[in-house]
Design a protein around this motif. Structure first.
Motif, PDB file in Angstrom:
ATOM      1  N   HIS A   1      40.299  51.608  39.234  1.00 43.54           N
ATOM      2  CA  HIS A   1      41.524  52.216  39.722  1.00 43.54           C
ATOM      3  C   HIS A   1      42.120  52.950  38.720  1.00 43.54           C
ATOM      4  O   HIS A   1      42.214  52.677  37.615  1.00 43.54           O
ATOM      5  CB  HIS A   1      42.486  51.145  40.261  1.00 43.54           C
ATOM      6  CG  HIS A   1      43.781  51.567  41.008  1.00 43.54           C
ATOM      7  ND1 HIS A   1      45.052  52.384  40.449  1.00 43.54           N
ATOM      8  CD2 HIS A   1      43.634  51.770  42.497  1.00 43.54           C
ATOM      9  CE1 HIS A   1      45.503  52.747  41.217  1.00 43.54           C
ATOM     10  NE2 HIS A   1      45.121  52.440  42.664  1.00 43.54           N
ATOM     11  N   PRO A   2      42.644  54.327  39.117  1.00 42.28           N
ATOM     12  CA  PRO A   2      42.959  55.150  38.049  1.00 42.28           C
ATOM     13  C   PRO A   2      44.039  54.739  37.293  1.00 42.28           C
ATOM     14  O   PRO A   2      44.482  55.286  36.294  1.00 42.28           O
ATOM     15  CB  PRO A   2      43.295  56.308  38.788  1.00 42.28           C
ATOM     16  CG  PRO A   2      42.779  56.235  40.173  1.00 42.28           C
ATOM     17  CD  PRO A   2      42.691  54.839  40.427  1.00 42.28           C
ATOM     18  N   ASP A   3      44.896  53.762  37.783  1.00 39.79           N
ATOM     19  CA  ASP A   3      45.959  53.138  37.090  1.00 39.79           C
ATOM     20  C   ASP A   3      45.603  52.211  36.095  1.00 39.79           C
ATOM     21  O   ASP A   3      46.674  51.644  35.439  1.00 39.79           O
ATOM     22  CB  ASP A   3      47.172  52.656  38.247  1.00 39.79           C
ATOM     23  CG  ASP A   3      47.593  53.572  38.947  1.00 39.79           C
ATOM     24  OD1 ASP A   3      47.540  54.852  38.494  1.00 39.79           O
ATOM     25  OD2 ASP A   3      48.187  53.361  40.128  1.00 39.79           O
ATOM     26  N   ILE A   4      44.669  51.833  35.960  1.00 41.26           N
ATOM     27  CA  ILE A   4      44.197  50.622  34.889  1.00 41.26           C
ATOM     28  C   ILE A   4      44.414  51.259  33.637  1.00 41.26           C
ATOM     29  O   ILE A   4      44.188  52.233  33.209  1.00 41.26           O
ATOM     30  CB  ILE A   4      42.733  49.872  35.099  1.00 41.26           C
ATOM     31  CG1 ILE A   4      41.979  51.044  34.729  1.00 41.26           C
ATOM     32  CG2 ILE A   4      42.643  49.206  36.396  1.00 41.26           C
ATOM     33  CD1 ILE A   4      40.540  50.418  34.813  1.00 41.26           C
ATOM     34  N   LYS A   5      44.842  50.126  32.770  1.00 43.93           N
ATOM     35  CA  LYS A   5      44.881  50.518  31.088  1.00 43.93           C
ATOM     36  C   LYS A   5      43.744  50.293  30.321  1.00 43.93           C
ATOM     37  O   LYS A   5      43.342  48.992  30.392  1.00 43.93           O
ATOM     38  CB  LYS A   5      46.269  49.552  30.651  1.00 43.93           C
ATOM     39  CG  LYS A   5      47.517  49.778  31.136  1.00 43.93           C
ATOM     40  CD  LYS A   5      48.387  50.895  30.903  1.00 43.93           C
ATOM     41  CE  LYS A   5      49.618  50.677  31.368  1.00 43.93           C
ATOM     42  NZ  LYS A   5      50.397  52.042  31.423  1.00 43.93           N
ATOM     43  N   LEU A   6      42.828  51.391  30.310  1.00 45.71           N
ATOM     44  CA  LEU A   6      41.723  51.133  29.712  1.00 45.71           C
ATOM     45  C   LEU A   6      41.814  50.445  28.318  1.00 45.71           C
ATOM     46  O   LEU A   6      40.903  49.570  28.220  1.00 45.71           O
ATOM     47  CB  LEU A   6      40.990  52.635  29.506  1.00 45.71           C
ATOM     48  CG  LEU A   6      40.710  53.130  30.869  1.00 45.71           C
ATOM     49  CD1 LEU A   6      40.044  54.642  30.531  1.00 45.71           C
ATOM     50  CD2 LEU A   6      39.725  52.357  31.844  1.00 45.71           C
ATOM     51  N   GLY A   7      42.574  50.518  27.566  1.00 46.99           N
ATOM     52  CA  GLY A   7      42.929  50.055  26.230  1.00 46.99           C
ATOM     53  C   GLY A   7      43.191  48.221  26.081  1.00 46.99           C
ATOM     54  O   GLY A   7      42.644  47.836  25.293  1.00 46.99           O
ATOM     55  N   GLU A   8      43.391  48.002  27.666  1.00 42.62           N
ATOM     56  CA  GLU A   8      43.630  46.334  27.733  1.00 42.62           C
ATOM     57  C   GLU A   8      42.488  45.862  28.325  1.00 42.62           C
ATOM     58  O   GLU A   8      42.469  44.617  28.652  1.00 42.62           O
ATOM     59  CB  GLU A   8      45.032  46.468  28.517  1.00 42.62           C
ATOM     60  CG  GLU A   8      46.288  46.982  27.831  1.00 42.62           C
ATOM     61  CD  GLU A   8      47.358  46.955  28.747  1.00 42.62           C
ATOM     62  OE1 GLU A   8      47.445  46.262  29.964  1.00 42.62           O
ATOM     63  OE2 GLU A   8      48.602  47.516  28.315  1.00 42.62           O
ATOM     64  N   GLN A   9      41.277  46.281  28.541  1.00 44.82           N
ATOM     65  CA  GLN A   9      40.221  45.962  29.126  1.00 44.82           C
ATOM     66  C   GLN A   9      39.426  45.119  28.370  1.00 44.82           C
ATOM     67  O   GLN A   9      39.295  45.296  27.103  1.00 44.82           O
ATOM     68  CB  GLN A   9      39.513  47.082  29.911  1.00 44.82           C
ATOM     69  CG  GLN A   9      40.138  47.466  31.060  1.00 44.82           C
ATOM     70  CD  GLN A   9      40.959  46.618  32.055  1.00 44.82           C
ATOM     71  OE1 GLN A   9      40.391  45.766  32.561  1.00 44.82           O
ATOM     72  NE2 GLN A   9      42.264  46.844  32.224  1.00 44.82           N
TER      73      GLN A   9
END
Length: 68
Positions: A60-68
């Protein structure tokens, strides 16, 4: 799901620490690092792409990539 980030920063140890932190959080290097020179600041900058496979999540475009 596979996620992608492009880390950037000044060509100094802080950039190396950011990449090292990502690697230790399960990210993998993707491609070669890049360098560019900012003539206005008289500084070199680095970039490095990193990727990671995250199970059990949908993009989803709202995910925080750095928190994955």
């Amino acid at each position: 799901m596979k996620v992608y980030r492009f880390l950037t920063g000044p060509d100094d140890s802080s950039f190396c620490h950011r990449v090292t932190d990502a690697l230790n959080k399960g990210w993998d290097l993707h491609g070669s690092p890049s360098h560019s020179f900012n003539a206005a600041e008289n500084k070199m900058y680095c970039g490095q792409a990193v990727v990671k496979t995250v199970h059990g999540k949908d993009y989803h475009p709202d995910i925080k990539l750095g928190e994955q």
